[in-house]
Design a protein around this motif. Structure first.
Motif, short mmCIF file in Angstrom:
data_model
loop_
_atom_site.label_atom_id
_atom_site.label_comp_id
_atom_site.label_asym_id
_atom_site.label_seq_id
_atom_site.Cartn_x
_atom_site.Cartn_y
_atom_site.Cartn_z
N ALA A 1 0.79 -1.03 0.10
CA ALA A 1 0.07 0.05 0.05
C ALA A 1 0.89 1.19 0.10
O ALA A 1 0.56 2.03 -0.83
CB ALA A 1 -1.12 -0.04 1.11
N ALA A 2 1.92 1.17 0.73
CA ALA A 2 2.92 2.30 0.92
C ALA A 2 3.35 2.67 -0.46
O ALA A 2 3.74 3.81 -0.60
CB ALA A 2 3.89 2.29 1.95
N LYS A 3 4.02 1.52 -1.12
CA LYS A 3 4.52 1.67 -2.63
C LYS A 3 3.47 2.37 -3.53
O LYS A 3 3.75 3.28 -4.16
CB LYS A 3 4.97 0.36 -3.10
N ILE A 4 2.31 2.23 -3.38
CA ILE A 4 1.28 2.75 -4.31
C ILE A 4 1.11 4.10 -3.87
O ILE A 4 0.98 4.95 -4.95
CB ILE A 4 -0.05 2.04 -4.29
N MET A 5 1.05 4.43 -2.60
CA MET A 5 0.95 5.83 -2.36
C MET A 5 2.08 6.70 -2.79
O MET A 5 1.95 7.88 -3.14
CB MET A 5 0.87 6.05 -0.78
N GLU A 6 3.43 6.11 -2.72
CA GLU A 6 4.66 6.67 -3.16
C GLU A 6 4.68 7.01 -4.77
O GLU A 6 4.83 8.00 -5.06
CB GLU A 6 5.72 5.86 -2.78
N GLU A 7 4.33 5.77 -5.30
CA GLU A 7 4.35 5.79 -6.73
C GLU A 7 3.10 6.97 -7.33
O GLU A 7 3.29 7.62 -8.35
CB GLU A 7 3.88 4.48 -7.50
N ARG A 8 1.91 6.82 -6.81
CA ARG A 8 1.04 7.92 -7.22
C ARG A 8 0.90 9.45 -6.55
O ARG A 8 -0.02 9.88 -7.00
CB ARG A 8 -0.49 7.06 -6.90
N ARG A 9 1.59 9.29 -5.40
CA ARG A 9 1.67 10.70 -4.58
C ARG A 9 0.30 10.86 -4.03
O ARG A 9 -0.05 12.06 -4.32
CB ARG A 9 2.12 11.84 -5.62
N THR B 1 -13.95 -1.81 1.23
CA THR B 1 -14.16 -2.08 2.63
C THR B 1 -13.64 -1.19 3.62
O THR B 1 -13.81 -1.16 4.76
CB THR B 1 -13.74 -3.50 2.76
N GLY B 2 -12.80 -0.13 3.27
CA GLY B 2 -12.25 0.79 4.13
C GLY B 2 -11.44 1.99 3.19
O GLY B 2 -11.24 1.87 1.89
N ILE B 3 -10.51 2.62 4.01
CA ILE B 3 -9.44 3.27 3.53
C ILE B 3 -8.34 3.42 4.29
O ILE B 3 -8.53 3.16 5.72
CB ILE B 3 -10.23 4.81 3.41
N ILE B 4 -7.38 3.44 3.64
CA ILE B 4 -6.02 3.44 4.39
C ILE B 4 -5.34 4.74 4.16
O ILE B 4 -5.24 5.09 2.92
CB ILE B 4 -4.89 2.19 4.34
N SER B 5 -4.55 5.26 5.37
CA SER B 5 -4.24 6.55 5.08
C SER B 5 -2.79 6.69 5.45
O SER B 5 -2.12 5.85 6.11
CB SER B 5 -4.98 7.83 5.74
N LEU C 1 8.93 4.05 7.26
CA LEU C 1 8.18 3.74 6.15
C LEU C 1 7.27 5.00 5.92
O LEU C 1 7.06 5.59 4.54
CB LEU C 1 7.40 2.50 6.21
N SER C 2 6.71 5.35 6.79
CA SER C 2 5.81 6.50 6.62
C SER C 2 6.70 7.82 6.17
O SER C 2 6.16 8.77 5.35
CB SER C 2 4.94 6.74 8.06
N GLY C 3 8.02 8.15 6.72
CA GLY C 3 8.61 9.17 6.01
C GLY C 3 8.94 9.12 4.84
O GLY C 3 8.89 10.26 3.89
N GLU C 4 9.38 7.98 4.41
CA GLU C 4 9.60 7.74 2.83
C GLU C 4 8.47 8.23 2.01
O GLU C 4 8.45 8.71 0.98
CB GLU C 4 10.14 6.20 2.48
N ILE C 5 7.11 7.65 2.45
CA ILE C 5 6.07 7.91 1.67
C ILE C 5 5.60 9.28 1.55
O ILE C 5 5.46 10.04 0.55
CB ILE C 5 4.68 7.20 2.25
N LEU C 6 5.72 9.92 2.89
CA LEU C 6 5.44 11.52 3.03
C LEU C 6 6.38 12.40 2.05
O LEU C 6 5.97 13.24 1.33
CB LEU C 6 5.59 12.17 4.51
N GLN C 7 7.67 12.04 2.02
CA GLN C 7 8.67 12.66 1.06
C GLN C 7 8.19 12.55 -0.14
O GLN C 7 8.32 13.57 -1.18
CB GLN C 7 9.90 12.02 1.32
N GLN C 8 7.88 11.46 -0.64
CA GLN C 8 7.25 11.18 -2.04
C GLN C 8 5.81 11.89 -2.40
O GLN C 8 5.82 12.69 -3.53
CB GLN C 8 7.32 9.58 -2.67
N VAL C 9 5.09 11.81 -1.55
CA VAL C 9 3.77 12.33 -1.86
C VAL C 9 3.56 13.72 -1.76
O VAL C 9 3.09 14.49 -2.31
CB VAL C 9 2.54 12.03 -0.57
#
Length: 142
Positions: A88-96, A110-114, A126-134
């Motif tokens: 999920a984190a990888k998708i967030m990073e790639e799609r920003r 069935t839900g949302i993940i943030s 992991l969350s820091g890496e995503i935040l940097q990309q997003v």
């Protein structure tokens, strides 16, 4: 750890013909920043608090007369509820994006993940890496 373990369940949505004002009021009531937008029971987009500001208010559209269909984000990003959080984190990073719809194997939401869910339940790296990309600047998508 699977997405199902940390996602937000019981996600509310609004039909695409509802107004921006309807969405803003529902977001306030639910204390959320995003709602799926539906047509005939299928998700056709997402409306975020940012969409409301950037695509409606800043364009001086009347929130009481502007439909969600006019300002929603049409691209929908999702993952399966049995996906690993790293996936999920990888998708967030790639799609920003900061949020993903979560679907079961039948394709029902069935839900949302943030990013916040990941940050509070998983390694901070992991969350820091995503935040940097997003957080890299980009233009709003419709």
């Amino acid at each position: 750890m699977d997405v199902f373990e940390i996602m937000t369940r019981n996600v509310d949505s609004l039909p695409s013909n509802y107004t921006v004002l309807d969405a803003a009021k529902k977001m306030r009531t639910l204390n959320v920043g995003v709602l799926p937008v539906t047509e005939e029971g299928h998700v056709v987009g997402m409306i975020t608090d940012r969409d409301i500001v950037v695509r409606a208010i800043s364009e001086e559209l009347n929130p009481g007369n502007t439909s969600l269909k006019e300002v929603m984000s049409r691209e929908i990003f999702s993952c399966k509820e049995n996906a690993d959080i790293a996936e999920a984190a990888k998708i967030m990073e790639e799609r920003r994006v900061r949020r993903l719809l979560v679907q079961n194997n039948e394709g029902s939401v069935t839900g949302i993940i943030s990013l916040g869910d990941i940050a509070t339940h998983v390694q901070k790296e992991l969350s820091g890496e995503i935040l940097q990309q997003v957080s890299e600047p980009s233009f709003p998508r419709r």
